[in-house]
Design an enzyme around this catalytic site. Structure first.
Site, PDB file in Angstrom:
ATOM      1  N   ASN A  70       0.575  -1.401   0.085  1.00 34.73           N
ATOM      2  CA  ASN A  70      -0.068   0.053   0.135  1.00 34.73           C
ATOM      3  C   ASN A  70       0.606   1.200   0.029  1.00 34.73           C
ATOM      4  OD1 ASN A  70       0.957  -1.132   2.551  1.00 34.73           O
ATOM      5  ND2 ASN A  70      -0.719   0.859   3.454  1.00 34.73           N
ATOM      6  N   GLN A  87      -4.971  -3.239  -2.294  1.00 29.33           N
ATOM      7  CA  GLN A  87      -4.204  -1.865  -3.560  1.00 29.33           C
ATOM      8  C   GLN A  87      -4.340  -2.921  -5.152  1.00 29.33           C
ATOM      9  OE1 GLN A  87      -4.070   0.722  -3.139  1.00 29.33           O
ATOM     10  NE2 GLN A  87      -3.771   0.699  -0.377  1.00 29.33           N
ATOM     11  N   SER A 106     -11.056  -5.037  -0.258  1.00 28.33           N
ATOM     12  CA  SER A 106     -12.267  -3.832   0.253  1.00 28.33           C
ATOM     13  C   SER A 106     -13.152  -2.909  -0.591  1.00 28.33           C
ATOM     14  CB  SER A 106     -10.561  -2.271   0.782  1.00 28.33           C
ATOM     15  OG  SER A 106     -11.779  -0.892   1.582  1.00 28.33           O
ATOM     16  N   HIS A 133     -13.723   0.737  -0.770  1.00 28.39           N
ATOM     17  CA  HIS A 133     -13.101   2.423  -1.333  1.00 28.39           C
ATOM     18  C   HIS A 133     -12.110   2.513  -1.483  1.00 28.39           C
ATOM     19  CE1 HIS A 133     -10.174   3.195   2.279  1.00 28.39           C
ATOM     20  NE2 HIS A 133     -10.875   1.960   2.837  1.00 28.39           N
ATOM     21  N   THR A 151     -25.877  -8.113  10.732  1.00 26.28           N
ATOM     22  CA  THR A 151     -27.265  -7.539   9.587  1.00 26.28           C
ATOM     23  C   THR A 151     -25.831  -6.807   7.934  1.00 26.28           C
ATOM     24  OG1 THR A 151     -28.727  -7.254  10.212  1.00 26.28           O
ATOM     25  CG2 THR A 151     -28.712  -5.638   8.570  1.00 26.28           C
ATOM     26  N   CYS A 188      -3.429   4.859   8.055  1.00 29.09           N
ATOM     27  CA  CYS A 188      -4.078   3.892   9.191  1.00 29.09           C
ATOM     28  C   CYS A 188      -3.009   4.674  10.328  1.00 29.09           C
ATOM     29  CB  CYS A 188      -4.249   2.842   8.744  1.00 29.09           C
ATOM     30  SG  CYS A 188      -5.643   2.561   7.156  1.00 29.09           S
TER      31      CYS A 188
END
Lengths: 420, 420
Positions: free
Chosen positions: B161, B209, B229, B231, B267, B356
């Site tokens: 990343n 990535q 992922s 996003h 959920t 992060c």
């Protein structure tokens, strides 16, 4: 009566996102899209939104913003509350070799119940599952009796998701505080040179079904941990929060980046967080209070009408100590699953109980906990009202329900006759 | 050149949601809002969307839909891959008392690295952290050397990343398959009456990535577990997926409802799941292929221009084995954090490394793993391009960067002079 297309009476399963909430989250997908952990302006813009959301949630719970941890939903919040408490306990040297004790109830949501059962099976904890009585309530005396010297956590849901009964959270909170004081004084008086600093037993409540209708002031409730979810309160799915009074008493369970002060790694779901906070803000509005009162009246009308017009129908759980939007019935000689499917074909969306275990053919663990027999626990119908529910919808739903119950009883009667 | 307001060159941190993706997810907030686990039509409508999304993700990975588990993001996926493998291993009677071994790399994302380090600290696993070389790549020989009889999992990221280097995933997958066959044959020949059924060492890759630019066919890659992922690929935040080839080899870590065949309770984030699947579908479009080629050209132009126009500038990691959108530089005598802030003030959003861990003042663990000194690892600049990046933006960014590097060097030079 005009033809009604689809009537949604399953607001305990999930709610539509309020258009006001949607308008609020919209810019956070493609415009204010930054990663809140980025130091540049795109990131800061996103972090400002997360910070503001944190303040809004904290304001609702009457706690400090730093005491809020955002998660992916109530299931994660509940897992973090229980597993996190256990991990923090186990990490302390003085606790090595001690199997701690957790108290919960027989009718918690599966995300609490299964977590406890799995940890118990792994030999990591011992658990007391409190009995629930026919009214759908736990008893304070049972909590008191269950307390042990190795109890580290009590987890009791605020409002039950199937039958809507409201548990005595304030009283349990008070009981735990008193128990702690009494024990500490007793222990300290025995050993005058030693000041007992043993941690308080943590008190967790899953408030997922309570947020819309009940006071969630964490100080009044005297809770240390409180879970909530976005999608049960007209906010988005995929987001939740956990109030943590003392972060040193909890260890994170999902490892990674530095988000949420190390309590929950993973990129913030910014639109989700903003949406949940806005949904919470809406709950405090005066419009919402009026709405809740209307819901209560409609729900009472529904219960009265069903019990009056449908023979051999019963309400499961207390009527008084109950969420204003919840009705949970059973009908003698009628099987719940068939009822739900027939209602759905007539345009009425209802459920037998929790959506999370709808794939299961087991009878409701909640109704079994109330002391119902297997066939009774199989015959339940949960109708949960929402902001958009109208009297017309209730009228229609009861009319259809009456017809279906009668038809299903006729079929099962005919089948029984054939076997004679 | 006209004034450019804000230039986003941090697409490795997060990406804006593609308008096509947003259009797709929009109805799932307030209209098709059902809980996929509900049996009625609202629920079935939502479940149909989740099912279709699962098919789309599976099509991209060339696996079966049932092999996809939806999560809240790559951090959760990576935690599930590692913790879930360990839990399944520990649950087997024959493994009791055995401390299993996991192989990973020194420059994984923190959600893999911290998970391994924490489990290691807890005494649950032993870990080999593979070295990374100056080119930003791990070596196959090192993987081979690290294999032990108690190795249960190898976790190597597909694309790093921070520096964008592409790891030899296909080769590692092949190595593990061969190692398994050889060992099994050897063991079986020794004990003719006993057929060795020891499980294969699981191979996990964090492809977060990689998804935008590289082939993620799980069979070509020969992986057992693959994380991704939403996003990072112009989909929404708060959603991810884990490919699990053999669900019996993994135990869930989040307990609760019956969602995701018991592999992940909670959920479903329906809009998130639908959005991630649509974002993945967009990647396969021919338009996207053309775009990726343009990004590669622009990125090469950027690297060439920076190295040429800014003295004492260096590219971190291999140029060839690199994601087409990633450039990671260091500039002698320039501190990264100051660089980022100055760039931001001039409208250019960049980063020193992973978002992060942007709160941390430690130097990049990725660059340290490459063998850089502390001061070098502190001086890095990550520029990651995206679909919207233009040549004009690159020109402007380099112009500004040049000015800032020169100014920062002058300041640090002046400061040094004062101390003389």
């Amino acid at each position: 009566m005009p033809k009604i297309k689809r009537i949604y009476l399953d607001h305990a399963a999930t709610t539509p996102v309020d258009p006001v909430v949607f308008a609020k989250i919209r810019p956070y997908f493609s415009e204010k899209f930054g990663n809140p952990m980025s130091v540049h302006s795109f990131g800061q813009e996103a972090m400002a939104a997360v910070d503001q959301a944190r303040v809004q949630v904290a304001y609702f719970l009457r706690c400090q913003p730093k005491e809020i941890v955002f998660t992916s939903g109530a299931t994660e919040s509940n897992n973090l509350a229980i597993r996190g408490t256990l991990k923090a306990y186990q990490a302390k040297k003085e606790n090595q070799g001690v199997i701690p004790h957790i108290i919960t109830t027989q009718f918690e949501h599966h995300c609490v119940l299964n977590t406890c059962q799995e940890l118990e099976k792994e030999g990591q904890i011992e658990v007391t599952y409190l009995s629930v009585y026919a009214d759908g309530l736990v008893r304070l005396a049972d909590v008191k009796r269950a307390l042990k010297s190795n109890t580290i956590l009590v987890s009791v849901m605020y409002v039950n998701n199937e039958i809507g009964t409201v548990q005595p959270i304030v009283e349990i909170g008070q009981l735990l505080r008193e128990a702690h004081s009494v024990e500490r004084i007793a222990r300290n008086s025995k050993r005058s040179t030693f000041r007992d600093t043993r941690s308080k037993i943590l008190f967790h409540t899953d408030a997922t079904q309570a947020v819309n209708y009940f006071d969630c002031d964490v100080n009044k409730l005297d809770v240390d941990l409180l879970s909530l979810s976005g999608h049960k309160i007209y906010g988005p799915k995929g987001v939740g929060a956990l109030f943590i009074r003392d972060k040193s008493a909890i260890t994170h369970v999902q490892s990674g980046g530095d988000q949420e002060a190390g309590m929950r790694a993973g990129t913030h779901n910014v639109p989700g967080i903003v949406g949940m906070a806005e949904a919470i803000r809406q709950i405090k509005s005066s419009k919402s209070k009026v709405k809740n009162n209307e819901i209560l009246k409609l729900r009472n009308y529904l219960i009265k009408k069903v019990l009056k017009e449908i023979p051999k129908s019963h309400l499961n759980g207390s009527l008084d100590q109950r969420s204003p939007n919840n009705a949970n019935f059973r009908f003698d000689d009628v099987e719940g699953e068939g009822l739900i499917l027939s209602l759905d074909m007539e345009g009425v969306a209802a459920s037998t109980g929790s959506a999370c275990s709808s794939g299961s053919l087991d009878p409701s663990h909640v109704l079994l906990a109330l002391g119902l027999k297997h066939e009774q626990a199989h015959g339940s119908l949960r109708l949960t009202l929402g902001k958009s529910t109208t009297k017309q919808e209730i009228e229609y739903a009861v009319k259809i329900l009456k017809k279906i119950v009668s038809r299903l009883r006729k079929i099962s009667g005919d089948v029984l006759k054939e076997f004679k």
